[in-house]
Design an enzyme around this catalytic site. Structure first.
Site, short mmCIF file in Angstrom:
data_model
loop_
_atom_site.label_atom_id
_atom_site.label_comp_id
_atom_site.label_asym_id
_atom_site.label_seq_id
_atom_site.Cartn_x
_atom_site.Cartn_y
_atom_site.Cartn_z
CE1 TYR A 128 -3.67 2.55 0.75
CE2 TYR A 128 -2.22 3.29 2.52
CZ TYR A 128 -3.46 3.56 1.84
OH TYR A 128 -4.12 4.65 1.88
CG ASP A 223 5.88 3.35 1.06
OD1 ASP A 223 6.06 4.39 2.21
OD2 ASP A 223 4.40 3.63 0.64
CE LYS A 251 0.70 4.86 8.51
NZ LYS A 251 0.49 3.99 7.19
C1 LIG Z 1 0.39 4.65 5.89
C2 LIG Z 1 1.08 4.58 4.61
C3 LIG Z 1 0.89 5.38 3.44
C4 LIG Z 1 0.14 6.66 3.38
O1 LIG Z 1 0.32 7.57 4.43
P1 LIG Z 1 -0.92 8.40 4.97
O2 LIG Z 1 -0.27 9.32 5.72
O3 LIG Z 1 -2.03 7.49 5.35
O4 LIG Z 1 -1.30 9.03 3.65
C5 LIG Z 1 1.86 5.03 2.42
N1 LIG Z 1 2.88 3.96 2.39
C6 LIG Z 1 2.82 3.32 3.30
C7 LIG Z 1 3.87 2.09 3.44
C8 LIG Z 1 1.97 3.34 4.75
O5 LIG Z 1 2.05 2.45 5.41
#
Ligand SMILES: *Cc1c(COP(=O)(O)O)cnc(C)c1O
Length: 411
Positions: A128, A223, A251
């Site tokens: 994701y 990511d 995060k």
């Molecule tokens: C949470 C998440 C996102 C998106 O971040 P948001 O602050 O919710 O937009 C993107 N990549 C990964 C791996 C994530 O866990």
């Protein structure tokens, strides 16, 4: 609010029952509006690695907000934040702060396309990367590598340049790259996939992706929105010793406030406006309150170095859960790394999204409910991971372990 929520998982559609409403939280405990005290293993899906309402962070936020919540003018703290990130993750030679992980990924993808002059992005099923249009894809039927939109409102034309491969599959990557090498801008991956439960990369897999990207003259994007500062003071890139061209963070680096960051090689990053021709902007980018919270959290993590202690406690809990499940004849897989784990009801290891889909999700749903009855809150979906925080100390985990044991027995 549609579904009563501002983000869909919170509505409990995946687990049934009434969603909880939060009043406040402290440490490892989340207090609901009807006064229940829950041991939290969701932890806001990752940001709160030191525990909820950590005083150092709350104080930093209070100080920052008193000085003004936003100026849209560069502050000293943003510079300190960028330097702290670069020091911890040297591959992020230049850093831009944005307001969410989604935005960080969106920017990384645009930058990769602008820098390479190519269109295609290869991602993995089960990874994701936020909710930007180009990333909302699933494996299409027919030709390997082709994607189709996974949400209404995303035109097929917008995902026509997104390719998908199976996580941990070398053949799928080679097939997609063979077809599109001349037009491949980037490979984007969660180096540890933590958005469909936890899937660890096979040994050598990330090195393999590095080699494939380099030989196709495409960029490799890690990511690390979840893994950044979660497993060590830095990224998973330090643990796997693979250096990406671009990294996205979110995060943890916001300490619970909205933030994201994209960074990487200087020559790529300097293609961003105002130096270069790749546009990106944000009224609240580098927001002083978010930066104060994030910087306080990073400084605390650097000072406390809590990673191996968290790993140890988490693996004790995981071993306990695995033993109790075994004693009751339940087949479980509990992949874990550092302070992340997930529970799959399956008799075989989970290496990719197809494996996730064959696990017994109805057991997770029952487990979720049985634990909630016993004062333990798991992420309200079989497709999310559990997090522990520094506040999940031996005492809390002993209590949690008893609840887990009873809940599994009740299954
Ligand atoms: C949470 C998440 C996102 C998106 O971040 P948001 O602050 O919710 O937009 C993107 N990549 C990964 C791996 C994530 O866990």
């Amino acid at each position: 609010m549609p579904g009563g929520v501002n983000s869909p998982v919170r509505a409990f559609k995946a687990v049934g029952g009434n969603p909880i409403f939060a009043r406040r939280a402290s440490g490892a405990i989340l207090e609901t509006t009807d006064g229940r005290q829950l041991i939290d293993f969701c932890m806001s899906f990752g940001p709160s690695i030191l525990g909820h309402a950590q005083p150092e962070i709350s104080d930093a936020v209070a100080r920052a907000v008193r000085d003004g919540a936003t100026f849209a003018v560069t502050t000293q703290a943003e510079i300190e934040m960028a330097e702290a990130i670069r020091e911890a993750i040297p591959s992020m030679e230049r850093v831009r702060l944005v307001s969410s992980g989604t935005e960080a990924v969106m920017t990384a993808v645009r930058l990769a396309r602008g820098f390479t002059g190519r269109k295609k992005i290869l991602k993995f099923t089960g990874c994701y990367h936020g909710h930007a249009d180009a990333m909302l894809v699933k494996a299409g039927s027919g030709v390997a590598g082709l994607a189709s939109a996974s949400s209404a409102g995303v035109p097929e034309a917008v995902v026509a340049d997104t390719l998908v491969a199976k996580y941990n599959s070398r053949d799928a990557v080679l097939a997609a790259v063979k077809e599109h090498a001349h037009d491949l801008a980037a490979i984007i991956v969660e180096p540890v996939a933590a958005n469909v439960g936890l899937m660890l990369p096979d040994p050598g897999y990330l090195e393999f992706l590095r080699k494939v990207a380099t030989s196709a003259k495409a960029l490799l994007i890690f990511d690390e929105v979840i893994t950044g500062f979660r497993l060590c003071y830095g990224g998973y890139q330090h643990i796997c010793k693979v250096t990406p061209d671009l990294t996205t963070l979110g995060k943890i680096i916001g300490g619970g406030l909205p933030i994201g960051a994209v960074g990487g090689r200087a020559e790529i990053m300097e293609r961003l406006a105002p130096l270069g021709d790749v546009y990106q902007a944000g009224t609240l980018s580098g927001n002083p309150v978010s930066v104060a919270a994030g910087l306080a959290q990073l400084r605390a993590l650097e000072r406390l170095d809590p990673f191996s202690a968290m790993e140890e406690r988490t693996s004790e809990l995981v071993q306990l859960i695995a033993q109790v499940a075994k004693d009751h004849g339940l087949h479980v897989q509990i992949p874990h790394i550092g302070s992340i784990f997930s529970v799959f009801f399956s008799d075989k290891p989970v290496r990719d999204f197809d494996d996730v889909m064959t696990t017994k999700k109805e057991y997770y749903i029952l487990l979720f409910q049985k634990l909630l009855e016993r004062g333990v809150y798991l992420p309200p979906s079989p497709f999310e991971v559990c997090f522990t925080s520094l506040a999940h100390d031996a005492n809390i985990l002993r209590r949690a372990g008893m609840a887990w044991s009873e809940a599994i027995r009740a299954l």
